[in-house]
Each structure stands twice: as C-alpha cells, then as structure tokens.
Design a protein around this motif. Structure first.
Motif, PDB file in Angstrom:
ATOM      1  N   THR A  70      33.636 -41.593   5.662  1.00  0.00           N
ATOM      2  CA  THR A  70      32.496 -42.342   6.190  1.00  0.00           C
ATOM      3  C   THR A  70      31.170 -41.691   5.793  1.00  0.00           C
ATOM      4  O   THR A  70      31.127 -40.528   5.382  1.00  0.00           O
ATOM      5  CB  THR A  70      32.574 -42.443   7.721  1.00  0.00           C
ATOM      6  N   GLU A  77      38.018 -42.295   8.684  1.00  0.00           N
ATOM      7  CA  GLU A  77      38.383 -43.406   9.549  1.00  0.00           C
ATOM      8  C   GLU A  77      39.527 -44.132   8.866  1.00  0.00           C
ATOM      9  O   GLU A  77      39.410 -44.437   7.668  1.00  0.00           O
ATOM     10  CB  GLU A  77      37.175 -44.350   9.609  1.00  0.00           C
ATOM     11  N   ASP A 121      40.330 -41.642  13.664  1.00  0.00           N
ATOM     12  CA  ASP A 121      39.044 -41.262  13.082  1.00  0.00           C
ATOM     13  C   ASP A 121      38.847 -39.774  13.332  1.00  0.00           C
ATOM     14  O   ASP A 121      39.482 -39.200  14.215  1.00  0.00           O
ATOM     15  CB  ASP A 121      37.887 -42.076  13.668  1.00  0.00           C
ATOM     16  N   ARG A 167      45.615 -46.287  14.464  1.00  0.00           N
ATOM     17  CA  ARG A 167      44.293 -46.021  13.892  1.00  0.00           C
ATOM     18  C   ARG A 167      43.880 -44.584  14.203  1.00  0.00           C
ATOM     19  O   ARG A 167      44.318 -44.011  15.203  1.00  0.00           O
ATOM     20  CB  ARG A 167      43.246 -46.949  14.510  1.00  0.00           C
TER      21      ARG A 167
END
Lengths: 550, 441, 374
Positions: C290, C296, C359, C357
């Motif tokens: 990012t 991410e 991050d 997911r």
C-alpha cells in the motif's frame, strides 16, 4: 581518522599543560547559600537513611531554572503552602513507616522501657542519630531537646512511645534544616580575614555534587573530626566518593538538570502524527541518554566531547521502533522493556546524544520538528550562549502551516527568513537545527518529508557541515563546548553562576579539563579538591536589627 | 502572613492543656451566622467535605459516538453523551485513554482506571485510597450499590478484598436512615487527639522562626519567611480540624421506601439506580459517608430488555454493524441507557442545594467503562468522565483528549485534587506521573 | 512513506549489538536486492454480507433460537418462559443452560452437544445463498456454489466456509468492516499472540517481476500504537520452527503480488476463531503493497473442516449462549458444504474452501540467533 584526531588532541593537550600541575589561582567570591533540596536529593536521602522500602507518598513542587540550571534555582526558591502540605504529608508517611511494627526493629536502635510511655533516653538516641543524617550535621542541644519534648508530650497523650517518636521524626523531616541546605561559614584560619564553609557545609557540597544525596556517616565523621579541612583528609574523601558506584547518581543528576529533562513532564506529542511516541518513551528517552553518558563518561572514563559523536548507545524495543533500528530482546508481557547496548556503524546519522529523542523530541513542537528550538537549545545548553526570545508580533503562519506549498521544514523556515526582523535571530539557530531534520518531532528517523528528500546541511558560526554527524563533530570540536561545560558544572556545584572574581578559576579548571582529556571524573576531582569550590566571601548578612517581626 | 510569637506559645500551651484533660465536646446549635456568605462553609473557613465515588458500567464505548469532536471547553456533546448536555459545565470528558497490558477482557479497563494495575486480580481501588484520605470519620466509610440485583462491586480494599455492593434500595435505606441514623447537626463533637498532638508538635517547628530568620540576609530571610508562612497554613488546617465541623444545612431524611423492584431488566436497573442515587446523595448531604461506588450492570453485563433474554453483553459480540448507521444499533441503545443512568446520578447530586452551590460541586464522580469499542472489547479510547468540582479543586467543562496515555492519568489527577499525597500511580505501562494540570485548580 | 523505506532491514542488521551475525533469514533468493517485511495488523475471515444473502434473513438471535430449540424439545410455552427467565445473560449455570448445553444427550449421560453434534438432528441453519463473495478459484471451475468477486468480478471463487457461517449475525460484515466476532478475537488475543510476518523479496520491488514471499510467525508480540495497531518498524525474530515458515514463489504485477498456487500453508495461531494449528492446502495468496508502506491482501485454500469445527466446539457452550452460534448447525453445514478431499471410503469431502483477509505494517525482521536467550 576521528580516533587519530582525538588521540592527537589529547597528546597535544597534555604537552601544553605539561606534566607539572599548575597551581590553582587565588580567587575570591562565592556565596554561602540556602538551597532547597531537589526531589531527587530528597528521595535519595530518605532511601539512604531509612532504606529502599520506605515510600514517600507525596509529590514535590516544581523547581526553578535559573541561568540554565535548576541547581542554581534551588538557591532562589522557598516552600509554598501547597509544597509544605506535601512535605508534611511525606514526613508523616515516612515517620509512620519508620516507626511501624515492620520497620522499628531494624531502624530504631533502642527499645523504650515501656511501650505505652515516653522514654527520653531512647528518643534522644533516635532523634540525634537520624537528625544528624537529615540535617547533615549534629543537632544542637536545643534542637534535640525541643524534639524530645515534642515526642514526650505526644507519647504521653497518645499513650504510645512510638507515636511520640513518630511526631518527633516528622518534625525533623519538615524542618527547614532538612528541606534547605544551609551553608554555615566560619573564619578561615589559613587565610586570616577570609571565610570558609564550615566542615559540614563542605561535606554537604561534596556529597550533593558527587552523589546527589546527603553526606554519609563517613563523610560526616570526617567533618566532625576536622579531617575534611585538611588537604589529605579532603583528598581521602573525594577519592572514596569518586570510586563509589554512587558517582553515577551524581552524574545522572547533573545531566538531568543540564539537559532540561524536567521539561519532559509537560512534553506532549500529537500521537495521530507520531503514533510511535507512546507513554513509555517519556522515561525511556531520558534513560537512553543518561545510560549513554554514564557509560561513556563514568564507566569508560571517556572524553566529554564524545557525547556528541559516540556511536554507542542503549535501546529498548520501543526506542528501536522510534528510530527504526532493530532491537531484539525477550520481554514477558506486562513487564518493563529491557535495554540492549547498540553500536551504530561509522557514518550513521543516529550518532551522538543530539540525535536522541531526549534532545530532538524535547526541543520540538507537538506536531512538527523545530530547527529553531533545537538550534536555540543547542546554543544554550551546550555552548552557554543566550538566544533572545522572539518579538511578540511575529506572524508564524507560514512556518506553522504544514500544508503550505513548502514541502520541507527547511523551505518553510527559509520563507520566514525573508523577513529581516526574524532573520537576525533565526540565522543563529536554524542552520544548526536544520542538520537534525532527519529526526521528526517525536525523534523518529526520516529521510523524506512530504515526498521530498531532506537536506541536512547546516552551519555553526561559519563552519559548514552536513547532517547530525557533521553537527555532532562540529560541536565536539568547538571551543565553547568545553568551557561551557566547565562553567556549568562549577555553577551546579556551588549553586551560583561564577562571578567575575572567580573567572580565573574557571579558566584554570578549563585548562585542567583539557589537559586531562576532557574526562569527567578527573574534572570532578579537580573541582572537589579546589579552594574555589568551598570559598565564600563571608557570613550571610544578618537581618537588620530594626526589622521588627510582628 | 506572619504570626505572633506569643500566640504560638500560648496556643501550644492551650493545646497541651486540652490533651491533658478530657476530650472537649462542643455542642453548638445550628445557626446561619456560622456559615460564610456562600452558605457552604463554616465561617472559620472549614468547607463542607469533599465526596468521591465511582460509577461503572461495562461495554461502554463505540468510537465516534461518544467523544466530542472538539478538544477543550468549546465542545458539543456527541450523540451518546447528549443526555449530559445540561451538566456540561460541571463535567469533564476524557477521550483517547488506554488500559495497557494483557489482552483485553472485562476486567482490565476497570482495573486500570480504578486500581492502576491488573495482574491476576484487581488491587486496591481508588475509592478506598481516596476514602482513607477524606472519609475516615464518617459513619460509613463508603457505600457500594449494584443496580442489577447483584452484589457485584468494583471497589477493592486490596487484592481479592471486595467491598460487596448492596443490591436492595430498601436495605440501603434502613442502613443509612434507620434507627441508627443521627442528625449530623445535633451530634456532639470530640476533637481528634492525634490532630491535637500534631498541631502541638508543629508549633515546635514554627517556634524556630525568629531565631533562624535573625541569622539571614534579606533575600534568604524572605524565602525562609515564606516557608514559615506555609507551615502556618498547615497549622491552620489542623486548627480547623479541631473545630466543630461545618453544619450540614442541606441534610434531609428522604421518605421511607416501601417497595422495590430490582433485576436485570434495564427499566428495573434504571429505576433502582435513580433510588440509589437519591439515597447516596442524601447520605452525603447528611455527612453519613463521603465515598460511594455505583455498579450499574457490571462488566459482562446481564442487563436486558423485558422482551428478550438476549443481554447487552451478547449483543456486543453478536450484533453486526448496521452498514447505514455504522454501528451496532442495539448495543448503542444499551450504551445510551447507561449514559442516561449516569445523567440521573449526576442530576441527583446536583439537585441538593448547599448555599450557592450543590452537593455535586463539592463531589467528584468518576465514570468509567471497560472497553473503548465494545464490539471488539478493545482497551483503547475507553470513555471516561468526571462530574463535579471536588469543592473547587477540579475545573470542569472540558473535553480532554490524550490518545494512548494510560487511563491512570485521570485517577492520578483525581487523587491529587482530593489531596492524596501521590506523585505517580499505576504499574508498568500504566504508570503515570502526568496529571491533567489543565483541570487541577 | 519513503522515510521508513530507507530504514528497511537489509541495510540495518549489522546494527544489532546482540549477536545476530547469522545471514539474513530469507535465503531463497540470495541475489535479491530488496526485502520488505510486514507484521500483520489483522487477519480475519473473508466475508461479504448483503441484504437477502440468507434465505429468510440471518439466523435468529439467541433468545429466539433457544426458545425454538426448547419448543422442538417439546417444552410448553410456560416451561419455556420459566426456563428463559433463568437465562441470565447466557453465562453461568441454570436449568436452561444444562438442558441446552447437553441437548440430545444419550439417556443417562450428560454430553456437551458441541463435542457430539450428531446427537441432535441437523438443525439446518441458514447458509449464504448469494453469488457475490470473496475467495480464490481453487478448483479452476465455475460451479453452482462458487462466488463472483464483488470488485474484480472474477468468477469461480471457492469460499464454502463463508457460506457455512455467513448467516450468523456475529460473522457478518460488509468490507472494509470486520465481522464482529472475528474482530473481537483477533483483538482479544493480540497481546499474547506472536506477530505474524509476511516478507516479500525481489530484485527491485518497485518493478514487476518474480518475488519470494514468506509467511511466518515471530518470536515477539507486536508493540501497539495508541490506537492499538501494531507499531511500524518493530523488530521481529522469525520463529525458527521450520513447520511454521511458509515460503512461496510469487510474482508482482501492477503492484499486486500473487503466489504460485498449490502449496501448503501452516502456522500456529493464537486461538480465537482459528484452529490452534492452521493447516491449508492449495494455498493462494494475493496482496498489494500500500501507499503508506503497508500490506493488504487475502489468503485462502482448503482446510480440514473438522479442524475448524472442533475449534468452534472447543470454544464451548459460550459460543452458543453468548455469541449466538449453533454448534451442531455449523457441523452439519460444514459437512454438507465441504468441497475437497473426499474420503476414499465414504466420499464425504473432508476439507472446505476458506479465505481470510489481512493487512499489516512495515516491520524489521531478523533471523534469530540459534542461541537466542529465553
């Protein structure tokens, strides 16, 4: 290269000073002072007398900084009503603990004939024993008698010997004789017509300078016996004190004062901008610098000027995060972080204490770095130069607006230098501070600001350099740095800025400091053994008789 | 202010005389003439005593819904805090504060806020620390209540020494206002012999004044003189303690309670809390206690509506965020119920008028919850609030924002305001020596 | 932010005063000029909850469900009301909890229904019927059960784990929001869970090209910012246990890193909604670096569904009474929806497609000295 230079300068210095020790010049001046004990001195003294386990249960009123040092301010402050309330509360808490069932058997050296009645003999023994250590001299007979009566009355009323002792001890602990170091003066038999500090005041100056605490039993004995007034006796004590582990306490106290660490109490950072600046960093930032200095100057007996260039320091994981430096140390959850020694490679921008958060973060605004504050602090703290305050009517908008067209701090302060009113002062601060722009307001390391590479070139009194390394070396090499340190330490030791008539001694001390390779323990010895350290003009002027106290 | 030497000696003699004899009892009628012009203090300067208490409810926070947007005095209440708007000038809101340490659970937030530490248990809590300082002379050292029918309490005298809560308003009424209740204004006064001893002993220090000052130069003399004036202030405080305390002009016995309905239904808890608030307020107005602890519905709160067995706590774990609102709607409803209950308590203290001010003005209530984001059970940005000015020692009307700082900063500030001699508080990462100086008067 | 990039590990390891003279941990691409490492801030089930994605709406709340179960057990309305009066916030003892915890127990024994889910018939919990959802195409096929990515519109994505649990209110969220339960557990375990590290190594990470991706577990727990996210630039040592170090060949294109699919993934977790030892096959991973220097992305593959089920059952009855799950319901749903590794004898699929997911923020990663002190 640096090493060779250092070696060479040491050799040269030795050659200049020569092996023969020049005699201390005769000077006059110096004052007997009344100085309020500092929080660290109070804390350490109580710890020394009553043991580690005694809790103070109170807080101190703020000290006053005068001529760059809180130590000088101690001779100017008094005790406010709020401050007294706190001293009184602490005194009661300490006396409660000393006389409670857990401590009395070890701390109270006699037993009352009857626990529910007064015992003057035992009271006298305890009060005189603790009184001597607290007042830094034996109690006078009237002082002693007064507290014995107080203790007797209280023990009678409350039907408890220890309750009486508690009240007597409380009185010692709130006495102005304890809370203030009062330096008594006597005629100097060696120099007729002149005065000197009495032996107890002498012991006290020594002890607070070298150990930041009250004189211990041995030192008081040397005062009592008159030994401290002899050259040999003084030397014995100074040697003993310099060889003690407690020297570290004294050195820490000095640098805590000189570096202005009291300002950390009110330092805030915008944690939205600087999430790395967490609660623990307030104390860790100070500790990093103190550890670095103690390791360099005390443990390794290094050159004072190397504090600006040293590649060695100590870090915790949180400081590692701040500086983006790997720090690996095992730490169980919910325990304090541990320290590891770190040595940066040659040429690293993080060398020297000027790059520590204790400097760059302390001298920054909450949301942005400040070359001006840093430059000003550098001149005032390390070079003893006074930088004037800005005039009241300056428009700072351009400098403060982080969203302005100027991407870097350098561009913003330069914009502001177009104004000739500002430029006069800023050119003596900003070019120094700009060399530290690799460190943001929180002390975090950065190479870019708003996408632009940071230019860290700087200038100090005509000497140009690049980056924190260049700045550190320039300060290291500057003449003012040693002379400033010498006069600061002397002010700290005596509680007052040197007066004109003492300047010959300061100059002499500076030469000795240089000759001894800028080694702090040697320099402290020089001061501790000097006449100038103990010299006073005369007794404090008595109050005019006409002044009526109503 | 300078003192007359003869006064010192005579006062000391007199005090010694007191101590040698029997306790002095002073039974004075209550007359307005003894009150100062504000009506809240004895004419001699003795103010009505400060009161302190805690108010706890778990599952408190949802970020963005409670914190004011503006820092300082000119803020507006955020939606969850809107109920407290009428008291804005009398409260402070603290945002951004954190409970450091082990993984978030229901204990850490309250443990750090109220005790400064949490390892395997909660150590001594702030109410008993402050109580030991301000409230040892009252009939009840403290009053603990729980509003959900339980005896749960956040108050600890030490690790595992819990001051259990009173669940029943009727029982509390009987404890305070039953046959053992004595009108504080009719009671006899016996000076504390320990204070008499201390007062006497202090004069032995102040007596050194003249001898010492005589030896000094002008500037040192002024400094030492200030020391002795400061000592004199402490002497005066002790003298005030030896006088009959200020009359409790606002003391009134509330009407006897005939029935109660306690339980975990939110309406029951709200009503129970309102009654408790009134009883505690009257107990403090009558000098029966100076310390209180309100546990509204606990940490893993069992509070619920009458319609469903599903409780506040379950909703925090289960309910999804409403994508349109951006928060858990039912959880928000419970949180707002809680803040309305807080408001009820504040209103109860403020409804007791004492001279120009109210009972709230001389009190300090510290509200805390256990999570900054109940949905995640997080330990940062935990809502905190204080109500009342502790008798002018705390400035109110502020929103204070200190992101990442330990919650202990509020506790330290409050302790110092109430005169507890402490310069730092909390353990490990929660240790702080930073008060909120901006609100310390 | 370029500032921190300048302080990447590669140029820094020599600063360590503690003896860390061993070569860099990531040896696979020794010619690589650049390594970037991250510690994960979050790791949670990939879901995409919308209105009408569960037939008849999401699963009912605990009060309604428990009353329903009691009714199915033949309790009268009066009995149900009395029992639910003692529900007591879902915690503690009481007749209602005794009955529900041990429902369907064989005569004369008290057996927790979570440990023996088949002692009750399939309650047929609601499962996700939507066609839109996150995940990876693990089998290379587009079939009736597969999802279409809500953003890239890639079809054929396999994420039966989302279908199985996605109608429980606590497991629902619309990105970027996290499901309530997942966020709670990741947060609740964070201060006692060792950091999870991702490193990407390539000759020039500012260009497209081949990279090596490592997913490993640290020996340190992340230090937190005031907002409780992991601090940037903290130093982590990789846990040297080889079983928990996952190295993949990957490729960066247009700022997105993907790994060559098909490898295994295994790691020790901090519990919560992850099996203590997470085992995945046919692993796929995709992430982007990012603008603020972080990472991410998403990881997915097939996991043994019994590992996942017994993790939930191991959470105990509290997952039913306080979080609103239905343990036997989860068991039957996962058994029904499992989509890989059929048992050769019964034909029952033993693995289920999953996706998570994550991050993270930049970290300094070093190889631990063999003699690391305890």
């Amino acid at each position: 290269m640096i090493k060779t230079q250092k070696l060479l300068s040491t050799v040269l210095a030795l050659a200049i000073a020569g092996p023969a020790v020049a005699a201390e010049p005769a000077t006059s001046g110096g004052q007997a002072l009344i100085r309020r004990v500092t929080p660290s001195q109070y804390t350490q003294t109580i710890k020394d007398i009553f043991g580690e386990g005694i809790k103070l249960g109170g807080r101190f009123e703020p000290d006053l900084r005068a001529n760059g040092l809180l130590a000088v301010g101690t001779a100017k402050v008094s005790v406010t009503a709020t401050g007294f309330e706190q001293y009184y509360t602490m005194a009661r808490a300490i006396a409660d603990q000393v006389t409670d069932k857990d401590h009395r058997s070890t701390l109270i050296t006699c037993k009352p004939a009857q626990a529910r009645s007064p015992d003057d003999a035992c009271t006298k023994q305890v009060i005189s024993q603790f009184g001597r250590l607290l007042f830094r001299r034996p109690l006078t007979s009237s002082e002693l008698d007064a507290q014995v009566i107080v203790a007797r009355d209280a023990a009678t009323s409350l039907k408890d010997f220890y309750a009486g002792l508690r009240v007597g001890l409380t009185n010692l602990l709130i006495s102005p004789m304890f809370l203030f170091r009062q330096e008594n003066v006597e005629a100097d038999p060696a120099h007729p017509g002149k005065y000197r500090l009495d032996a107890y005041a002498k012991a006290t100056r020594l002890s607070y300078l070298l150990w930041d605490t009250a004189p211990d039993d041995l030192l008081l004995r040397a005062a009592e016996s008159g030994e401290l007034h002899t050259d040999k006796g003084l030397k014995n004590q100074v040697t003993r004190m310099l060889g003690s582990k407690r020297l570290e306490l004294g050195v820490r106290a000095y640098f805590t004062d000189m570096l202005g660490f009291d300002e950390f109490k009110t330092l805030t950072k915008d944690t939205v901008i600087y999430p790395k600046y967490t609660n623990v960093l307030t104390s860790q930032a100070q500790e990093q610098t103190l550890r670095t200095i103690v390791d360099l100057l005390v443990t390794n007996r290094g050159d004072y000027r190397d504090i600006f260039t040293t590649r060695k320091t100590f870090l915790t994981p949180s400081l590692g995060i701040l500086y983006a430096v790997p720090v690996v140390v095992d730490r169980p959850i919910n325990t304090p972080e541990l320290w590891v020694p770190v040595e940066y490679p040659e040429g690293d921008p993080r060398t020297g204490i000027l790059t520590h958060a204790s400097f760059v973060a302390l001298h920054s605004h909450p949301g942005r770095s400040s070359p001006t504050l840093r430059g000003k602090a550098l001149r005032e703290v390390f070079l003893c130069q006074k930088v004037p305050q800005p005039p009241g009517n300056v428009n700072f908008e351009e400098v403060q607006d982080a969203n302005s067209v100027h991407k870097t701090v350098r561009a913003r302060v330069n914009a502001h230098l177009v104004n000739p009113v500002c430029a006069g002062c800023h050119k003596i601060t900003d070019p120094i501070g700009l060399a530290l722009e690799n460190f943001d307001s929180a002390g975090g390391f950065r190479t870019h600001e708003n996408g632009e590479k940071i230019d860290t070139s700087g200038e100090l009194s005509g000497v140009k350099f690049v980056g924190s390394g260049g700045l550190g070396q320039t300060i290291h090499d500057s003449e003012a740095v040693a002379s400033c340190f010498v006069s600061r330490v002397f002010s700290y030791a005596t509680g007052a800025t040197p007066v004109q008539s003492q300047s010959a001694f300061v100059k002499y001390a500076e030469q000795r400091f240089t000759a001894n390779g800028y080694r702090l323990p040697d320099f402290l010895q020089e001061i501790a053994l000097s006449d100038a350290f103990f010299q006073v003009d005369g007794p404090r002027a008595p109050a005019p008789a006409a002044q009526k106290i109503q | 202010m300078l003192i007359k030497r003869t006064d010192v000696a005579s006062r000391r003699t007199v005090l010694r005389g007191f101590m040698g004899g029997a306790a002095v009892t002073v039974g004075l009628p209550l007359l307005d003439v003894f009150l100062n012009s504000n009506g809240n203090a004895f004419a001699s300067g003795a103010a009505l005593p400060s009161c302190f208490g805690t108010w706890f409810q778990g599952l408190g926070g949802a970020p963005g819904l409670w914190e004011p947007k503006v820092i300082g005095a000119n803020y507006e209440m955020n939606q969850q805090m809107r109920f407290l708007a009428p008291f804005k000038k009398k409260i402070n809101i603290y945002s951004g504060l954190k409970a450091h340490g082990r993984a978030p659970d229901h204990t850490i937030g309250q443990a750090i806020a109220f005790a400064g530490n949490y390892e395997d248990t909660i150590p001594q809590t702030i109410d008993t620390i402050i109580g030991d300082h301000i409230g040892t002379k009252t009939r009840f050292r403290s009053i603990e209540v729980a509003c959900d029918g339980s005896t749960d309490s956040v108050s600890r005298r030490g690790p595992n020494i819990v001051n259990a809560s009173e669940p029943s308003p009727i029982a509390l009424y009987a404890r305070i206002f039953g046959p053992e209740f004595k009108d504080p204004n009719a009671a006899e006064f016996t000076p504390d012999p320990d204070v008499m001893v201390r007062r006497s002993a202090l004069s032995a220090v102040s007596e050194q004044r003249e001898a010492l000052l005589r030896t000094l130069g002008a500037s040192d003399r002024a400094r030492l003189d200030e020391y002795f004036s400061s000592l004199r202030e402490t002497e005066k405080q002790l003298e005030i303690q030896l006088e009959k305390p200020a009359p409790m002009a606002a003391c009134a016995v509330p009407a006897k309670l005939e029935k109660e309905d306690t339980g975990v239904i939110i309406d029951q808890a709200r009503e129970t809390q309102r009654i408790f608030a009134k009883l505690i307020a009257h107990a403090m107005a009558c000098g029966q206690t100076q310390v209180f602890n309100v546990n509204f519905g606990g940490g893993t709160s069992r509070l619920r509506t009458a319609e469903s067995a599903e409780v506040f706590h379950i909703y925090t774990h289960e309910e999804a965020t409403d994508p349109k609102l951006g928060y858990q709607p039912t959880v928000n409803w419970f949180q707002e119920q809680t803040l309305q209950a807080v408001t009820d308590f504040v209103a109860a203290l403020d409804s007791i008028k004492e001279g120009d001010g109210t009972l709230l003005d001389r009190s300090l209530m510290m509200y805390c919850t256990d999570h900054g984001y109940a949905r995640y059970h997080t330990s940062d940005n935990i809502p905190m609030l204080t109500a009342g000015g502790a008798g002018g020692r705390i400035k109110t009307g502020y929103h204070i924002h200190a992101p990442g700082d330990p919650m202990t900063r509020v506790g330290l500030t409050v302790q110092q305001a109430l005169g507890v001699p402490v310069d730092k508080w909390g353990q490990n990462d929660n240790e702080t020596s930073k008060t909120f100086t901006e609100i310390l008067a | 932010m370029p500032a921190s990039r300048g302080a990447s590990f590669g140029s820094w390891r020599k600063y360590l005063a503690v003896c860390l003279a061993a070569p860099a941990f990531f040896t696979a691409g020794s010619a690589a000029a650049e390594t970037r490492s991250f510690v994960l801030s979050h790791f949670y089930q990939a879901v995409y909850s919308q209105d009408n994605d569960c037939e008849g709406g999401p699963e009912p709340n605990i009060d309604v469900r428990f009353r329903g179960i009691l009714a199915d057990m033949g309790k009268t309305q009066k009995e149900i009301d009395e029992l639910m009066d003692g529900f007591n916030g879902g915690g503690g003892a009481g007749p209602v909890h005794e009955i529900l915890r041990n429902r369907g127990s064989p005569e004369g024994r008290r057996v927790f229904v979570g440990d023996n889910p088949t002692q009750v018939p399939d309650p047929n919990i609601r499962t996700v019927i939507s066609k839109i959802g996150p995940g990876f195409d693990l089998d290379g096929k587009v079939n009736a059960d597969s999802f279409e990515d809500p953003e890239t519109h890639q079809k054929g994505l396999d994420n039966q784990y989302f279908r199985a649990l996605g109608c429980f209110v606590s497991h629902r969220a619309l990105p970027p929001d996290l499901p309530t339960s997942w966020s709670y557990f990741w947060d609740a375990t964070r201060d006692r869970t060792k950091g999870w590290l991702i490193s990407v190594e390539g000759s020039d990470l500012s260009q497209d090209g081949d990279v090596t991706v490592t997913f490993a577990r640290a020996m340190e727990t992340p230090i937190r910012t005031p907002k409780s996210l992991p601090q940037r630039d903290q130093t982590f040592r990789v846990d040297p246990t080889p079983r928990y170090i996952n190295v993949y060949k990957g490729h960066q294109k247009d700022g997105v890193v993907t790994i060559e699919p098909g490898e295994k993934f295994h790691i020790v977790t901090g519990g919560g909604y992850l099996p203590l030892e997470m085992r995945m096959t046919h692993t796929q991973m995709r992430f982007k670096l990012t603008a603020d220097g972080g990472v991410e992305g998403m990881i997915g593959g097939y996991e043994p569904w019994l590992d996942i089920y017994y993790m939930y059952a191991g959470g105990g009855y509290g997952y039913e009474s306080m979080v609103g799950l239905n343990l036997p319901g989860i068991y039957y749903a996962m058994r029904r929806l499992a989509d890989a590794e059929p048992d050769p004898k019964t034909g029952q699929n033993m693995s289920i497609s999953t996706a998570y997911r994550f991050d993270g923020v930049p970290a300094l990663v070093v190889k631990p000295a063999r003699t690391a002190s305890k």
